[in-house]
Design a protein around this motif. Structure first.
Motif, PDB file in Angstrom:
ATOM      1  N   ASP A 181      10.562  29.307   3.213  1.00 16.22           N
ATOM      2  CA  ASP A 181      10.447  29.805   4.579  1.00 16.22           C
ATOM      3  C   ASP A 181      11.632  29.325   5.414  1.00 16.22           C
ATOM      4  O   ASP A 181      12.243  28.315   5.108  1.00 16.22           O
ATOM      5  CB  ASP A 181       9.171  29.297   5.255  1.00 16.22           C
ATOM      6  CG  ASP A 181       7.934  30.045   4.800  1.00 16.22           C
ATOM      7  OD1 ASP A 181       8.073  31.029   4.072  1.00 16.22           O
ATOM      8  OD2 ASP A 181       6.835  29.621   5.180  1.00 16.22           O
TER       9      ASP A 181
ATOM     10  N   THR B 189       3.527  38.088  16.791  1.00 17.21           N
ATOM     11  CA  THR B 189       4.798  37.993  17.490  1.00 17.21           C
ATOM     12  C   THR B 189       4.677  36.904  18.545  1.00 17.21           C
ATOM     13  O   THR B 189       3.790  36.950  19.396  1.00 17.21           O
ATOM     14  CB  THR B 189       5.182  39.320  18.153  1.00 17.21           C
ATOM     15  OG1 THR B 189       5.262  40.322  17.143  1.00 17.21           O
ATOM     16  CG2 THR B 189       6.529  39.220  18.865  1.00 17.21           C
TER      17      THR B 189
ATOM     18  N   GLU C  16       8.441  36.342  14.548  1.00 15.10           N
ATOM     19  CA  GLU C  16       7.145  36.565  13.928  1.00 15.10           C
ATOM     20  C   GLU C  16       6.654  35.290  13.267  1.00 15.10           C
ATOM     21  O   GLU C  16       7.399  34.639  12.533  1.00 15.10           O
ATOM     22  CB  GLU C  16       7.222  37.675  12.887  1.00 15.10           C
ATOM     23  CG  GLU C  16       7.120  39.044  13.468  1.00 15.10           C
ATOM     24  CD  GLU C  16       6.768  40.090  12.421  1.00 15.10           C
ATOM     25  OE1 GLU C  16       6.929  39.840  11.213  1.00 15.10           O
ATOM     26  OE2 GLU C  16       6.331  41.161  12.837  1.00 15.10           O
ATOM     27  N   PHE C  17       5.400  34.956  13.535  1.00 10.50           N
ATOM     28  CA  PHE C  17       4.742  33.833  12.879  1.00 10.50           C
ATOM     29  C   PHE C  17       3.805  34.418  11.833  1.00 10.50           C
ATOM     30  O   PHE C  17       2.970  35.258  12.142  1.00 10.50           O
ATOM     31  CB  PHE C  17       3.959  32.991  13.883  1.00 10.50           C
ATOM     32  CG  PHE C  17       3.076  31.964  13.228  1.00 10.50           C
ATOM     33  CD1 PHE C  17       3.628  30.842  12.633  1.00 10.50           C
ATOM     34  CD2 PHE C  17       1.712  32.142  13.183  1.00 10.50           C
ATOM     35  CE1 PHE C  17       2.818  29.895  12.021  1.00 10.50           C
ATOM     36  CE2 PHE C  17       0.891  31.195  12.578  1.00 10.50           C
ATOM     37  CZ  PHE C  17       1.445  30.080  11.993  1.00 10.50           C
ATOM     38  N   ILE C  18       3.978  33.990  10.590  1.00  5.01           N
ATOM     39  CA  ILE C  18       3.113  34.443   9.503  1.00  5.01           C
ATOM     40  C   ILE C  18       2.290  33.255   9.039  1.00  5.01           C
ATOM     41  O   ILE C  18       2.839  32.240   8.626  1.00  5.01           O
ATOM     42  CB  ILE C  18       3.938  35.034   8.344  1.00  5.01           C
ATOM     43  CG1 ILE C  18       4.728  36.243   8.854  1.00  5.01           C
ATOM     44  CG2 ILE C  18       3.027  35.426   7.187  1.00  5.01           C
ATOM     45  CD1 ILE C  18       5.726  36.794   7.866  1.00  5.01           C
ATOM     46  N   ASP C  19       0.982  33.409   9.129  1.00 10.82           N
ATOM     47  CA  ASP C  19       0.067  32.344   8.744  1.00 10.82           C
ATOM     48  C   ASP C  19      -0.250  32.480   7.257  1.00 10.82           C
ATOM     49  O   ASP C  19      -1.121  33.248   6.861  1.00 10.82           O
ATOM     50  CB  ASP C  19      -1.205  32.427   9.579  1.00 10.82           C
ATOM     51  CG  ASP C  19      -2.173  31.300   9.300  1.00 10.82           C
ATOM     52  OD1 ASP C  19      -1.863  30.435   8.455  1.00 10.82           O
ATOM     53  OD2 ASP C  19      -3.249  31.281   9.933  1.00 10.82           O
ATOM     54  N   HIS C  20       0.466  31.734   6.432  1.00 11.84           N
ATOM     55  CA  HIS C  20       0.285  31.824   4.987  1.00 11.84           C
ATOM     56  C   HIS C  20      -1.042  31.245   4.523  1.00 11.84           C
ATOM     57  O   HIS C  20      -1.506  31.561   3.439  1.00 11.84           O
ATOM     58  CB  HIS C  20       1.438  31.112   4.267  1.00 11.84           C
ATOM     59  CG  HIS C  20       2.757  31.766   4.511  1.00 11.84           C
ATOM     60  ND1 HIS C  20       3.117  32.964   3.952  1.00 11.84           N
ATOM     61  CD2 HIS C  20       3.803  31.384   5.288  1.00 11.84           C
ATOM     62  CE1 HIS C  20       4.324  33.295   4.353  1.00 11.84           C
ATOM     63  NE2 HIS C  20       4.765  32.354   5.172  1.00 11.84           N
TER      64      HIS C  20
ATOM     65  N   CYS D 107       3.222  27.609  15.904  1.00 14.27           N
ATOM     66  CA  CYS D 107       3.824  28.923  16.153  1.00 14.27           C
ATOM     67  C   CYS D 107       5.249  28.791  16.658  1.00 14.27           C
ATOM     68  O   CYS D 107       6.122  29.565  16.292  1.00 14.27           O
ATOM     69  CB  CYS D 107       3.005  29.698  17.182  1.00 14.27           C
ATOM     70  SG  CYS D 107       1.442  30.313  16.563  1.00 14.27           S
TER      71      CYS D 107
ATOM     72  N   PRO E  44      -1.861  36.354   5.941  1.00 19.04           N
ATOM     73  CA  PRO E  44      -0.433  36.664   6.043  1.00 19.04           C
ATOM     74  C   PRO E  44      -0.140  38.150   6.277  1.00 19.04           C
ATOM     75  O   PRO E  44       0.989  38.504   6.574  1.00 19.04           O
ATOM     76  CB  PRO E  44       0.136  36.194   4.702  1.00 19.04           C
ATOM     77  CG  PRO E  44      -1.026  36.169   3.774  1.00 19.04           C
ATOM     78  CD  PRO E  44      -2.233  35.885   4.614  1.00 19.04           C
ATOM     79  N   THR E  45      -1.149  38.996   6.186  1.00 13.54           N
ATOM     80  CA  THR E  45      -0.927  40.422   6.432  1.00 13.54           C
ATOM     81  C   THR E  45      -0.976  40.751   7.921  1.00 13.54           C
ATOM     82  O   THR E  45      -0.746  41.895   8.299  1.00 13.54           O
ATOM     83  CB  THR E  45      -1.974  41.282   5.693  1.00 13.54           C
ATOM     84  OG1 THR E  45      -3.278  41.046   6.262  1.00 13.54           O
ATOM     85  CG2 THR E  45      -1.976  40.991   4.207  1.00 13.54           C
ATOM     86  N   ARG E  46      -1.290  39.749   8.772  1.00 13.92           N
ATOM     87  CA  ARG E  46      -1.370  39.965  10.215  1.00 13.92           C
ATOM     88  C   ARG E  46      -0.423  39.032  10.959  1.00 13.92           C
ATOM     89  O   ARG E  46      -0.858  38.073  11.596  1.00 13.92           O
ATOM     90  CB  ARG E  46      -2.800  39.746  10.694  1.00 13.92           C
ATOM     91  CG  ARG E  46      -3.758  40.776  10.098  1.00 13.92           C
ATOM     92  CD  ARG E  46      -4.988  40.872  10.872  1.00 13.92           C
ATOM     93  NE  ARG E  46      -4.631  40.997  12.293  1.00 13.92           N
ATOM     94  CZ  ARG E  46      -5.465  41.313  13.235  1.00 13.92           C
ATOM     95  NH1 ARG E  46      -6.694  41.528  12.967  1.00 13.92           N
ATOM     96  NH2 ARG E  46      -5.081  41.397  14.485  1.00 13.92           N
ATOM     97  N   PRO E  47       0.886  39.289  10.880  1.00 18.56           N
ATOM     98  CA  PRO E  47       1.822  38.421  11.596  1.00 18.56           C
ATOM     99  C   PRO E  47       1.600  38.501  13.107  1.00 18.56           C
ATOM    100  O   PRO E  47       1.125  39.502  13.626  1.00 18.56           O
ATOM    101  CB  PRO E  47       3.193  38.968  11.205  1.00 18.56           C
ATOM    102  CG  PRO E  47       2.941  40.366  10.787  1.00 18.56           C
ATOM    103  CD  PRO E  47       1.538  40.412  10.242  1.00 18.56           C
TER     104      PRO E  47
END
Length: 92
Positions: free
Chosen positions: A23, A49, A36-40, A14, A44-47
């Motif tokens: 990225d 902070t 924002e951390f985006i878990d690919h 993170c 990925p729809t739930r970043p």
């Protein structure tokens, strides 16, 4: 022990970002900030902070403290409660 190791790995990901093609990895500035951390690989729809604080003059030798908030996603509130101690005890 395995939980601590997993928590450290997740927190590290993170903090520096999990880079994949195209990225960018966030640069964490001195003071209070967030990214924002985006878990690919997950959802990925739930970043998430990620809130950070680095005291002035702290780099490069200050220890790193991870604080995980709960399901309310109130990380900024947790951070605000740690800032005075981070300044006094010199940790990120």
């Amino acid at each position: 022990m395995a939980v601590r190791i997993l928590a450290a790995v997740v927190a590290g990901a993170c903090l520096v970002g999990v880079a994949r093609g195209g990225d960018t990895i966030p640069v964490v500035p001195i003071g209070k900030s967030s990214f924002e951390f985006i878990d690919h690989r997950g959802d990925p729809t739930r970043p998430v902070t990620v809130w950070t604080f680095i005291p002035e003059g702290c780099l490069p030798d200050c220890p790193l403290q991870y604080v995980f908030h709960g399901v309310e996603r109130n990380g900024e509130e947790y951070l605000d409660n740690w800032i005075a101690l981070a300044k006094a005890e010199r940790f990120m």
